[in-house]
Design a protein around this motif. Structure first.
Motif, PDB file in Angstrom:
ATOM      1  N   GLN A 113     -51.251 -61.863  -7.426  1.00 44.60           N
ATOM      2  CA  GLN A 113     -49.812 -61.647  -7.557  1.00 44.60           C
ATOM      3  C   GLN A 113     -49.320 -61.995  -8.965  1.00 44.60           C
ATOM      4  O   GLN A 113     -48.403 -61.366  -9.480  1.00 44.60           O
ATOM      5  CB  GLN A 113     -49.055 -62.455  -6.498  1.00 44.60           C
ATOM      6  CG  GLN A 113     -49.287 -61.970  -5.071  1.00 44.60           C
ATOM      7  CD  GLN A 113     -48.910 -60.511  -4.872  1.00 44.60           C
ATOM      8  OE1 GLN A 113     -47.921 -60.024  -5.396  1.00 44.60           O
ATOM      9  NE2 GLN A 113     -49.740 -59.777  -4.136  1.00 44.60           N
ATOM     10  N   LYS A 114     -49.969 -62.995  -9.577  1.00 43.27           N
ATOM     11  CA  LYS A 114     -49.596 -63.379 -10.934  1.00 43.27           C
ATOM     12  C   LYS A 114     -49.912 -62.227 -11.904  1.00 43.27           C
ATOM     13  O   LYS A 114     -49.080 -61.864 -12.736  1.00 43.27           O
ATOM     14  CB  LYS A 114     -50.399 -64.624 -11.318  1.00 43.27           C
ATOM     15  CG  LYS A 114     -49.754 -65.455 -12.385  1.00 43.27           C
ATOM     16  CD  LYS A 114     -50.499 -66.764 -12.476  1.00 43.27           C
ATOM     17  CE  LYS A 114     -50.297 -67.384 -13.838  1.00 43.27           C
ATOM     18  NZ  LYS A 114     -51.022 -68.643 -13.974  1.00 43.27           N
ATOM     19  N   LYS A 115     -51.119 -61.649 -11.736  1.00 46.53           N
ATOM     20  CA  LYS A 115     -51.507 -60.515 -12.606  1.00 46.53           C
ATOM     21  C   LYS A 115     -50.519 -59.359 -12.434  1.00 46.53           C
ATOM     22  O   LYS A 115     -50.090 -58.740 -13.399  1.00 46.53           O
ATOM     23  CB  LYS A 115     -52.920 -60.035 -12.235  1.00 46.53           C
ATOM     24  CG  LYS A 115     -54.013 -60.856 -12.861  1.00 46.53           C
ATOM     25  CD  LYS A 115     -55.361 -60.281 -12.476  1.00 46.53           C
ATOM     26  CE  LYS A 115     -56.441 -61.327 -12.680  1.00 46.53           C
ATOM     27  NZ  LYS A 115     -57.673 -61.035 -11.956  1.00 46.53           N
ATOM     28  N   LEU A 116     -50.184 -59.070 -11.166  1.00 44.25           N
ATOM     29  CA  LEU A 116     -49.272 -57.961 -10.880  1.00 44.25           C
ATOM     30  C   LEU A 116     -47.887 -58.194 -11.471  1.00 44.25           C
ATOM     31  O   LEU A 116     -47.312 -57.303 -12.100  1.00 44.25           O
ATOM     32  CB  LEU A 116     -49.135 -57.809  -9.372  1.00 44.25           C
ATOM     33  CG  LEU A 116     -49.942 -56.691  -8.735  1.00 44.25           C
ATOM     34  CD1 LEU A 116     -49.856 -56.779  -7.234  1.00 44.25           C
ATOM     35  CD2 LEU A 116     -49.454 -55.332  -9.199  1.00 44.25           C
ATOM     36  N   ALA A 117     -47.378 -59.407 -11.273  1.00 41.66           N
ATOM     37  CA  ALA A 117     -46.032 -59.720 -11.776  1.00 41.66           C
ATOM     38  C   ALA A 117     -46.013 -59.646 -13.306  1.00 41.66           C
ATOM     39  O   ALA A 117     -45.055 -59.139 -13.898  1.00 41.66           O
ATOM     40  CB  ALA A 117     -45.609 -61.098 -11.294  1.00 41.66           C
TER      41      ALA A 117
END
Lengths: 215, 172
Positions: A113-117
């Motif tokens: 989710q961090k990569k996506l955000a």
């Protein structure tokens, strides 16, 4: 309300969920074709369009510089700088496309989710492109123009360029979701539809960091 | 080979479908979105299935993919869902009013509470209620076991408070 009661309540759902929800496993093949248009790929598509437009723009600028044959140094330097900043933006977008393609949903929730955000925030937040702005005020300068009227040049052209340079650097430094605590930044960003996804992504990034912190 | 792979995958998914349903039910408030999310999760699971190498348990792998897809889907549909939510109940099971026993109400209250949690807390609570160990929850979420324990305890406290407030209202 103890743990056992909570977990029992959670289990009560099973039968009804099984009854009311549909799981169609027989359309796996057709689904693969449909999902070629999935939402995440939309993000990659957006970046791909930006890359193509960036390349076309750079080529156009290259033709202009080549056509100028270094006759006007101000033109060559200004357009050259615009080209360099555009090329840097293209390189970043290509890197993002690779990251999107390599995104692995089977990694831990916080990491993925961090990569996506981060990807979502960066899509709309390539602020450094702004840095090319002052060069749009210098490309038409020429030795002839300066020699014709040094006073006019110093009183009009130079201050305009200086103003644009300072303004650009100030905006670059301040107009970021990280400075949302400032009222004017908050006002500007909240009223800019392009910045809403950036702010949402940034907010989620903060939430992830908070979530990961040992309490 | 491919067909065997697919059959094995479909078998595994069928065995774990309730988990997928529960995740979708917790991250989507309207039925159309839920069905879309179920399909999206199955698709992403199938896409990742060839890379599943057994270094983690199948359930850990499946929860990671399903929750990651659900959170991504939820974040993208959050705005439109907020509008739809106004006119639609959180859970649209076809229960008649007579069926609404205390158990039923508590179940709906629990689901409502889960739905109201933030994306990551929601994932944490789903895993806890699914009786996953703290170790597996920490592997799925990518946080420490201590953090898992502390957060679960806090969320449970809030939940208990909510239940007791509501019970007091009912009996008051």
């Amino acid at each position: 309300m103890d743990d056992i009661t909570l977990k029992s309540l959670w289990k009560v759902q099973d039968e009804k969920l099984d009854r009311t929800m549909k799981l169609n496993l027989f359309i796996l093949d057709s689904m693969q074709k449909q999902k070629a248009q999935s939402k995440l790929k939309g993000l990659a598509r957006l970046k791909l369009v930006a890359v193509i437009l960036g390349i076309l723009w750079t080529l156009f600028l290259g033709v202009l510089v080549y056509g100028n044959q270094l006759q006007n140094i101000y033109f060559t330097v200004s357009v050259g700088m615009i080209m360099l900043i555009t090329i840097a933006a293209i390189a970043i977008y290509i890197k993002h496309i690779v990251l999107i393609k390599e995104l692995d949903y089977s990694q831990s929730i916080t990491d993925t989710q961090k990569k996506l955000a981060k990807l979502q925030a960066s899509t709309f937040n390539n602020r450094f492109i702004l840095l090319q702005t002052p060069f749009y005020t210098t490309f038409f300068w020429s030795t002839e123009m300066i020699q014709a009227s040094v006073t006019k040049f110093c009183l009009i052209a130079v201050p305009i360029t200086l103003l644009f340079t300072l303004l650009t650097l100030w905006v670059y430094k301040n107009l970021t979701p990280l400075k949302m605590h400032k009222k004017w930044v908050s006002y500007l960003l909240k009223n800019d539809p392009e910045q809403v996804p950036v702010m949402q992504a940034q907010k989620f990034l903060n939430e992830i960091e908070e979530f990961k912190k040992a309490s | 080979m491919m067909q065997n792979n697919k059959d094995e995958f479909l078998k595994q998914i069928d065995e774990h479908k309730l988990i997928i349903y529960k995740i979708c039910n917790s991250y989507c408030k309207n039925r159309n979105d839920r069905d879309d999310l179920v399909q999206e999760i199955i698709y992403q699971l199938w896409r990742s299935y060839n890379h599943f190498n057994g270094t983690v348990k199948f359930s850990t792998w499946m929860y990671r993919v399903a929750l990651n897809v659900a959170i991504t889907f939820y974040r993208k549909t959050k705005t439109s869902e907020a509008i739809i939510q106004l006119g639609e109940p959180d859970i649209d099971f076809e229960d008649s009013k007579e069926d609404r026993s205390e158990l039923e109400e508590n179940k709906n209250l629990l689901q409502q509470f889960i739905n109201e949690l933030k994306e990551l807390d929601k994932a944490l609570m789903i895993l806890y209620l699914e009786e996953k160990s703290y170790n597996e929850i920490s592997e799925i979420l990518g946080i420490t076991e201590t953090n898992v324990a502390t957060r679960i305890s806090r969320i449970k406290d809030k939940l208990k408070q909510k239940f007791s407030t509501l019970n007091n209202k009912d009996h008051g």
